[in-house]
Structure formats: C-alpha cells, structure tokens
Design a protein around this motif. Structure first.
Motif, PDB file in Angstrom:
ATOM      1  N   VAL A   1     -12.537  54.501  -8.482  1.00 18.11           N
ATOM      2  CA  VAL A   1     -13.944  54.518  -8.908  1.00 18.11           C
ATOM      3  C   VAL A   1     -14.346  53.146  -9.447  1.00 18.11           C
ATOM      4  N   LEU A   2     -13.483  52.541 -10.248  1.00 17.75           N
ATOM      5  CA  LEU A   2     -13.792  51.207 -10.781  1.00 17.75           C
ATOM      6  C   LEU A   2     -13.944  50.180  -9.672  1.00 17.75           C
ATOM      7  N   CYS A   3     -13.084  50.238  -8.668  1.00 12.49           N
ATOM      8  CA  CYS A   3     -13.190  49.297  -7.546  1.00 12.49           C
ATOM      9  C   CYS A   3     -14.491  49.507  -6.775  1.00 12.49           C
ATOM     10  N   PHE A   4     -14.875  50.767  -6.551  1.00 12.54           N
ATOM     11  CA  PHE A   4     -16.121  51.035  -5.838  1.00 12.54           C
ATOM     12  C   PHE A   4     -17.334  50.562  -6.643  1.00 12.54           C
ATOM     13  N   VAL A   5     -17.294  50.754  -7.955  1.00  7.29           N
ATOM     14  CA  VAL A   5     -18.399  50.279  -8.800  1.00  7.29           C
ATOM     15  C   VAL A   5     -18.470  48.756  -8.760  1.00  7.29           C
ATOM     16  N   GLU A   6     -17.307  48.092  -8.850  1.00  3.93           N
ATOM     17  CA  GLU A   6     -17.298  46.626  -8.776  1.00  3.93           C
ATOM     18  C   GLU A   6     -17.837  46.138  -7.439  1.00  3.93           C
ATOM     19  N   GLY A   7     -17.447  46.799  -6.349  1.00  2.06           N
ATOM     20  CA  GLY A   7     -17.946  46.428  -5.034  1.00  2.06           C
ATOM     21  C   GLY A   7     -19.461  46.582  -4.939  1.00  2.06           C
ATOM     22  N   CYS A   8     -19.980  47.674  -5.474  1.00  2.00           N
ATOM     23  CA  CYS A   8     -21.435  47.893  -5.455  1.00  2.00           C
ATOM     24  C   CYS A   8     -22.156  46.830  -6.280  1.00  2.00           C
TER      25      CYS A   8
END
Length: 171
Positions: A22-29
């Motif tokens: 989830v943290l990686c997806f938020v950072e990507g967004c």
C-alpha cells in the motif's frame, strides 16, 4: 480449534508485505501527481526540461512494481501458510475468524515456495531493469559510441529478462 503458531507468525509477514505494498502504491501515485504538476509547470513557463519529468515517471514505475511484488508475495504467503487447509472446515474462516478465501486469486499462480521465489525473482529483475534505465538518465550521450553502449546495455538487460521468462515457462 486454535490457530497453529507458525500460521500466526506468518501473518506478520503477510501484514507487513501488504502494508508495504500500500505504501509503495501511494508513493507511486504521489510521484505521478508530481509529474503532472511538473508537466503543467513546464507548459506554463514554456520550458524544455522534460528530463525531470521522465525521472519522476521512472520512479513511479519503480514504486508500482515494488508494490506489486510485495502484494504478490503477501497474498502468496497468505494462501500457502494461512489460507484454507485440511485443518479448517468449510464453514470456518481462516484468518482468526475474520476472513475466508475459498480459492486463491487466479493471478497469483503460486502453490509452493519455489513458485513464490520464482515470481519474486521475476519482479526483482523487472525492478532492476527500471533501475538500469534510471541510472542512464544522468549519463550524457555525447558520441555515437555512448549511444551504442547505452543501446547495447538496454538490449542485454532486456534479453536477460526475456530468457528468464522463457526458462520459467519450460520448467
């Protein structure tokens, strides 16, 4: 019926992987939104600085790939160690009474630790490929030899990923 201790400890790995995903997806967004802001700033100032934009998008791809790898790992660990087994009846849930997964998702494709290692290995190779492209953004391509070396390194790393995928299909 109690939860075996190893299944309980595996939940830590599953939860950590899913939260990391989830943290990686938020950072990507956030990186994608920053690249949009940078793009509109470039348009408004009539500047020609697209290298930073490309850098942001490569970082976003890297974050999304890492998030996907963590997601696949977390769900795979859940299915292999915590998911349905012969010790759990059909009417019971398999996550401390909170969740029941009848069958694993079709995209998971993992039934053993070897398959999990293979999936994660492929994801790591793709992340390394993005890292190779990211490193080349700072190298100036001045001569034809520089461009040829750049093209050869991208071709070689891409060919390695292709061979790895072909070896996986033959096993």
């Amino acid at each position: 019926m109690g939860v075996p201790l190893e299944r309980f400890f595996t939940l830590f790995a599953v939860a950590g992987s899913l939260l990391g995903s989830v943290l990686c997806f938020v950072e990507g967004c956030l990186l994608v939104m920053e690249s949009y802001a940078h793009y509109f700033h470039i348009l408004s100032q009539r500047l020609d600085q697209s290298t930073h934009l490309v850098h942001l998008l490569i970082e976003a791809i890297d974050a999304f790939m890492m998030g996907t790898a963590l997601l696949i790992f977390g769900v795979g660990m859940y299915v292999m160690f915590v998911g349905p087994s012969s010790t759990i009846r059909e009417t019971e849930s398999n996550l401390l009474g909170l969740f029941y997964m009848k069958t694993p998702p079709g995209w998971l494709g993992m039934e053993s630790i070897g398959q999990a290692k293979s999936k994660i290995g492929h994801a790591v190779m793709m992340i390394l490929q993005v890292g190779v492209l990211d490193k080349f953004k700072d190298i100036p391509l001045v001569t034809g030899l520089d461009l040829a070396c750049f093209a050869a390194s991208v071709l070689t790393s891409s060919a390695c990923i292709f061979v790895l995928s072909r070896l996986h299909h033959q096993c």
